[in-house]
Design a protein around this motif. Structure first.
Motif, PDB file in Angstrom:
ATOM      1  N   TYR A 174     -80.364 -90.111  24.740  1.00 56.30           N
ATOM      2  CA  TYR A 174     -81.272 -89.333  25.763  1.00 56.30           C
ATOM      3  C   TYR A 174     -82.318 -90.367  25.939  1.00 56.30           C
ATOM      4  O   TYR A 174     -83.543 -90.317  25.582  1.00 56.30           O
ATOM      5  CB  TYR A 174     -81.956 -88.175  24.923  1.00 56.30           C
ATOM      6  N   PRO A 175     -82.132 -91.208  27.016  1.00 54.33           N
ATOM      7  CA  PRO A 175     -83.152 -92.256  27.383  1.00 54.33           C
ATOM      8  C   PRO A 175     -84.311 -91.787  28.284  1.00 54.33           C
ATOM      9  O   PRO A 175     -85.122 -92.432  28.145  1.00 54.33           O
ATOM     10  CB  PRO A 175     -82.334 -93.124  28.168  1.00 54.33           C
ATOM     11  N   PHE A 176     -84.570 -90.527  28.901  1.00 54.42           N
ATOM     12  CA  PHE A 176     -85.461 -90.466  29.622  1.00 54.42           C
ATOM     13  C   PHE A 176     -86.823 -90.354  28.825  1.00 54.42           C
ATOM     14  O   PHE A 176     -87.809 -91.030  29.205  1.00 54.42           O
ATOM     15  CB  PHE A 176     -85.350 -88.953  30.269  1.00 54.42           C
ATOM     16  N   PHE A 177     -87.109 -89.533  27.760  1.00 52.46           N
ATOM     17  CA  PHE A 177     -88.296 -89.564  26.987  1.00 52.46           C
ATOM     18  C   PHE A 177     -88.857 -90.869  26.345  1.00 52.46           C
ATOM     19  O   PHE A 177     -89.813 -91.131  26.473  1.00 52.46           O
ATOM     20  CB  PHE A 177     -88.332 -88.551  26.035  1.00 52.46           C
ATOM     21  N   PRO A 178     -87.654 -91.690  25.820  1.00 52.20           N
ATOM     22  CA  PRO A 178     -88.174 -93.078  25.315  1.00 52.20           C
ATOM     23  C   PRO A 178     -88.625 -93.854  26.428  1.00 52.20           C
ATOM     24  O   PRO A 178     -89.459 -94.619  26.215  1.00 52.20           O
ATOM     25  CB  PRO A 178     -86.772 -93.340  24.672  1.00 52.20           C
ATOM     26  N   ILE A 179     -87.845 -93.531  27.632  1.00 47.06           N
ATOM     27  CA  ILE A 179     -88.525 -94.604  28.666  1.00 47.06           C
ATOM     28  C   ILE A 179     -89.918 -94.183  29.162  1.00 47.06           C
ATOM     29  O   ILE A 179     -90.778 -94.849  29.567  1.00 47.06           O
ATOM     30  CB  ILE A 179     -87.595 -94.580  29.922  1.00 47.06           C
ATOM     31  N   MET A 180     -90.156 -92.805  29.126  1.00 48.81           N
ATOM     32  CA  MET A 180     -91.439 -92.420  29.272  1.00 48.81           C
ATOM     33  C   MET A 180     -92.372 -92.825  28.538  1.00 48.81           C
ATOM     34  O   MET A 180     -93.735 -93.005  28.675  1.00 48.81           O
ATOM     35  CB  MET A 180     -91.449 -90.783  29.433  1.00 48.81           C
ATOM     36  N   MET A 181     -91.954 -92.822  27.171  1.00 49.12           N
ATOM     37  CA  MET A 181     -92.775 -93.428  26.128  1.00 49.12           C
ATOM     38  C   MET A 181     -93.251 -94.741  26.269  1.00 49.12           C
ATOM     39  O   MET A 181     -94.395 -95.287  25.982  1.00 49.12           O
ATOM     40  CB  MET A 181     -92.072 -93.070  24.769  1.00 49.12           C
ATOM     41  N   LEU A 182     -92.327 -95.819  26.723  1.00 49.05           N
ATOM     42  CA  LEU A 182     -92.598 -96.911  26.965  1.00 49.05           C
ATOM     43  C   LEU A 182     -93.573 -97.224  28.173  1.00 49.05           C
ATOM     44  O   LEU A 182     -94.298 -97.842  27.827  1.00 49.05           O
ATOM     45  CB  LEU A 182     -91.255 -97.632  27.171  1.00 49.05           C
ATOM     46  N   ILE A 183     -92.996 -96.363  29.195  1.00 54.63           N
ATOM     47  CA  ILE A 183     -94.042 -96.952  30.293  1.00 54.63           C
ATOM     48  C   ILE A 183     -95.575 -96.357  30.017  1.00 54.63           C
ATOM     49  O   ILE A 183     -96.299 -97.035  30.256  1.00 54.63           O
ATOM     50  CB  ILE A 183     -93.375 -96.190  31.424  1.00 54.63           C
ATOM     51  N   SER A 184     -95.807 -95.122  29.519  1.00 51.47           N
ATOM     52  CA  SER A 184     -96.847 -94.566  29.416  1.00 51.47           C
ATOM     53  C   SER A 184     -97.813 -95.517  28.066  1.00 51.47           C
ATOM     54  O   SER A 184     -98.941 -95.702  28.246  1.00 51.47           O
ATOM     55  CB  SER A 184     -96.897 -93.141  28.798  1.00 51.47           C
ATOM     56  N   GLY A 185     -96.882 -95.876  26.989  1.00 56.05           N
ATOM     57  CA  GLY A 185     -97.491 -96.720  26.068  1.00 56.05           C
ATOM     58  C   GLY A 185     -98.093 -98.059  26.955  1.00 56.05           C
ATOM     59  O   GLY A 185     -98.973 -98.637  26.546  1.00 56.05           O
ATOM     60  N   LEU A 186     -97.325 -98.683  27.778  1.00 56.45           N
ATOM     61  CA  LEU A 186     -97.521 -99.850  28.482  1.00 56.45           C
ATOM     62  C   LEU A 186     -98.870 -99.671  29.317  1.00 56.45           C
ATOM     63  O   LEU A 186     -99.700-100.623  29.234  1.00 56.45           O
ATOM     64  CB  LEU A 186     -96.253-100.410  29.303  1.00 56.45           C
TER      65      LEU A 186
END
Length: 162
Positions: free
Chosen positions: A70-82
């Motif tokens: 389920y990559p949507f929320f991990p990608i959102m987590m990565l982008i918002s963390g960056l």
């Protein structure tokens, strides 16, 4: 710190925490999916004895499982963390362009290394995270060069002049 930065920090923290909770929730499906225990529960298999039930699985493995399937929320987590990290760097190194350029260059290097590490992933989520890491790494590298050029211009360093 101005209200502009505070608003952005609050929004980035909110999105990061929301996406972290959603990733954690989606990754908790690992406890029921016993076929994925050997592939997705990497940290649990290193730290403890073999997994006998779903409740033996480490919380970190939930994030790995969610990133794979389920990559949507991990990608959102990565982008918002960056984004949150870059905002903090901008606030910390306000007029120190050389430090900002160096930190962004190191961050871009880490993103490229993570993208390289994920390039061998057979899952759809791993490939999506790889593309996200390489894309965001490229943007961070561009910003690193931007701050490096700002440093050169502000200090009137002659660069390749005769």
């Amino acid at each position: 710190m101005s209200i502009k930065y505070m608003t952005q920090l609050f929004a980035a923290c909110f999105i990061f925490l929301l996406s972290t909770a959603a990733t954690w929730y989606e990754g908790s499906n690992l406890t029921d999916d016993s076929f994925e225990w050997t592939d997705s529960a990497k940290y649990t298999s290193i730290a403890t004895t073999p997994i006998t039930s779903g409740y033996d699985i480490s919380q970190v493995d939930y994030f790995i499982y969610a990133a794979k399937l389920y990559p949507f929320f991990p990608i959102m987590m990565l982008i918002s963390g960056l984004y949150l990290l870059i905002l903090l760097l901008v606030a910390a190194f306000k007029n120190r362009y050389s430090y900002m350029s160096f930190c962004l260059f190191m961050l871009a290097t880490l993103l490229f290394l993570l993208g390289y590490k994920l390039s061998a992933s057979p899952s759809i989520g791993g490939l999506a995270l790889m593309k996200t890491c390489l894309t965001t790494g490229s943007f961070v590298l561009i910003f690193s060069f931007y701050y490096g050029l700002k440093f050169i211009r502000n200090h009137k360093i002659t660069f390749l002049s005769s």
